[in-house]
Write an enzyme that holds these catalytic residues in place. Structure first.
Site, short mmCIF file in Angstrom:
data_model
loop_
_atom_site.label_atom_id
_atom_site.label_comp_id
_atom_site.label_asym_id
_atom_site.label_seq_id
_atom_site.Cartn_x
_atom_site.Cartn_y
_atom_site.Cartn_z
N ARG A 182 -12.67 0.12 -4.48
CA ARG A 182 -11.83 0.24 -3.04
C ARG A 182 -11.58 1.75 -2.89
NH1 ARG A 182 -7.47 -0.69 0.33
NH2 ARG A 182 -8.02 -2.45 1.68
N TRP A 242 0.18 -8.42 -5.51
CA TRP A 242 0.15 -7.06 -5.91
C TRP A 242 -1.29 -6.33 -5.05
CZ3 TRP A 242 -0.72 -11.27 -8.98
CH2 TRP A 242 -2.04 -11.44 -9.28
N CYS A 249 0.94 -1.05 0.02
CA CYS A 249 -0.04 -0.08 -0.16
C CYS A 249 1.02 1.34 0.01
CB CYS A 249 -1.10 -0.06 1.09
SG CYS A 249 -1.97 1.29 1.24
#
Length: 502
Positions: A418, A406, A319
């Site tokens: 998301r 990923w 992230c």
């Protein structure tokens, strides 16, 4: 003016647990890692609990049906990723629910006029070596025979050979009536040395199949997470866009719990989704929400009706939300604040809402720290992506085996839902990366080692349950030099050993 929080934002690596008094009862075998998954009222039991405090992340590179089955066997739960067509996700959920059950509705069926070639295609498609032969080739047709791998030899038979020529016919089968109990069915299996027992109704129609392997599997995995019908439990991720179509399909497929998959949960979008669930399903359908990093976010989702709340923004290995947007919070600081809010909410309302720590877990001991700080369970991506059971390819990179990994915010995943801000349906910029992680082997071996460390550390803290850890853990903030002191130093290592974290 802007609100300025003077306290630094801390990560797990900046804390240590201080040992507590350990009685002779404090041994790993006595530790219970059972923990609530969904909210419950004071004095009551949660509708769903985990047998171990780990769930796999809602990610394409982590949680498919294979991962869900493997983790449920160990007592945890997977959330099947939602960044795929609704039909595909529902099929994954259905495969988990049908994989292990006391009474299995056969999904491998063929008519007696079928061919060996069709048997092989069916076996490749389902992975099942036992095929029910029914009069009409359906799961509820009249049972006329069974085909197993012992009934044919591909090298010596024509692929066009009719099933009726090599199947084991009905008159040679051991069957039982459809009102047979599971215990009775297993007794018949053992008495007749069978691998499977068909259960039929008064018209000879196939109703269920009971398999020996399910009995053996349960004995080997006594900690497995199963529902009232002895089926593996599984969760599913949803978004804030197509929830009205996706949720009914997932519920019909058998999903035990849902979770809104979003990088930021302090939004009206999540409240709308939770309200949809409550309006259409009441409290029967369980749904988690998040992610949040402070008490305001917690209280918002608690009042919205979330069954559990996820903590963490920007702490995942893949992230880059903090890097791209400059938002987020150190995972340890976030858990500590939200856990206090959860406890205050429980005192005031009598409703306990479990917390999920999502992200920031680098080493195994970080799991125990997350639990000690107040999390009830931990969601991990990179940790599970390393195993055989993850859905990604194993590749050789410069002589080392790696697994692809990923983020859902990467261009590869294209999971724009998301990061939904109510705008156009596209990913404006990436909030995740495409990468590799070191291949680690089987889930079972690695997870059991990690759980052993958690149990051992809990004994060092003098507690045998996660609620006791919440109450009695002593945690200290450490300095940079303490971190250096905590590792090997001032010596020459004989060999380099890779420390595998999550």
């Amino acid at each position: 003016m802007a609100v300025y929080i003077s306290e630094p934002s801390h990560t797990f690596g900046e804390y240590l647990l201080i040992p507590g008094y350990s009685s002779t009862d404090c041994i790993p075998d006595n530790v219970s890692l059972k923990t609530p998954l969904v909210k419950f009222k004071r004095g009551e039991q949660p509708a769903i609990s985990l047998n171990i405090p780990t769930v796999s992340a809602i990610m394409q590179s982590v949680s498919d049906d294979t991962m869900a089955i493997a983790l449920a066997k160990e007592g945890g739960l997977s959330f099947i990723y939602g960044s795929q067509p609704i039909e595909n996700q529902a099929k994954m959920v259905a495969r988990v629910k049908s994989y292990r059950a006391g009474f299995v509705v056969s999904d491998s069926n063929i008519s007696p006029e079928g061919t060996l070639e069709e048997i092989l295609v069916l076996k490749k498609k389902t992975g099942h070596s036992t095929v029910a032969v029914t009069s009409d080739g359906t799961e509820a047709g009249k049972l006329v025979g069974i085909v197993t791998s012992r009934d044919y030899r591909v090298s010596r038979m024509d692929l066009k050979t009719k099933v009726k020529e090599f199947m084991t016919p009905f008159e040679n089968l051991v069957c039982a009536p459809d009102n047979t109990t599971l215990k009775e069915a297993n007794d018949i299996i053992w008495e007749h040395k069978l691998n499977c027992l068909p259960l039929i109704d008064s018209s000879q129609r196939l109703v269920y199949m009971v398999f020996r392997k399910d009995y053996d599997s349960h004995k080997e995995n006594e900690n497995e997470l199963i529902d009232a019908s002895k089926r593996f439990m599984v969760g599913a991720g949803i978004n804030t866009r197509d929830y009205a179509e996706r949720i009914p399909a997932l519920i019909d497929a058998g999903a035990d719990v849902l979770c809104i998959d979003s990088s930021e949960g302090f939004t009206e979008w999540q409240k709308i989704v939770i309200q949809y669930v409550r309006l259409n399903y009441g409290d029967k359908v369980k749904i988690g929400a998040g992610n949040i990093v402070d008490k305001e976010g917690f209280f918002f989702l608690a009042e919205a009706g979330a069954d559990f709340i996820k903590i963490g923004i920007g702490g995942g290995a893949i992230c880059i939300t903090r890097e791209q947007k400059g938002i987020g919070r150190g995972q340890a600081t976030a858990i500590i604040e939200v856990a206090k809010a959860r406890d205050d909410y429980f005192k005031e309302t009598g409703i306990y809402i479990p917390l999920c720590s999502d992200g920031g877990t680098v080493y195994d001991y970080h799991m125990t720290l997350a639990l000690a700080m107040g999390a009830d369970f931990i969601m991990m991506g990179r940790y599970f992506a390393r195993f055989d059971e993850s859905p990604t390819n194993k590749v050789n990179i410069k002589g080392n085996y790696m697994k692809e990994y990923w983020g859902e915010g990467s261009e590869r995943a294209k999971n724009w839902q998301r990061y939904d801000m109510g705008g156009s349906s596209k990913l404006s910029f990436e909030e995740g990366v495409d990468s590799y992680v070191p291949y680690a082997g089987s889930l079972k071996d690695n997870l059991n080692l990690s759980l052993s460390k958690i149990r051992s550390t809990m004994c060092n803290c003098g507690v045998l349950t996660i609620p006791k850890l919440h109450k009695h853990a002593k945690i200290t903030l450490i300095s940079e030099t303490s971190i250096i002191e905590g590792g090997s130093h001032d010596v020459m290592l004989k060999e380099s050993k890779q420390i595998i974290g999550s």
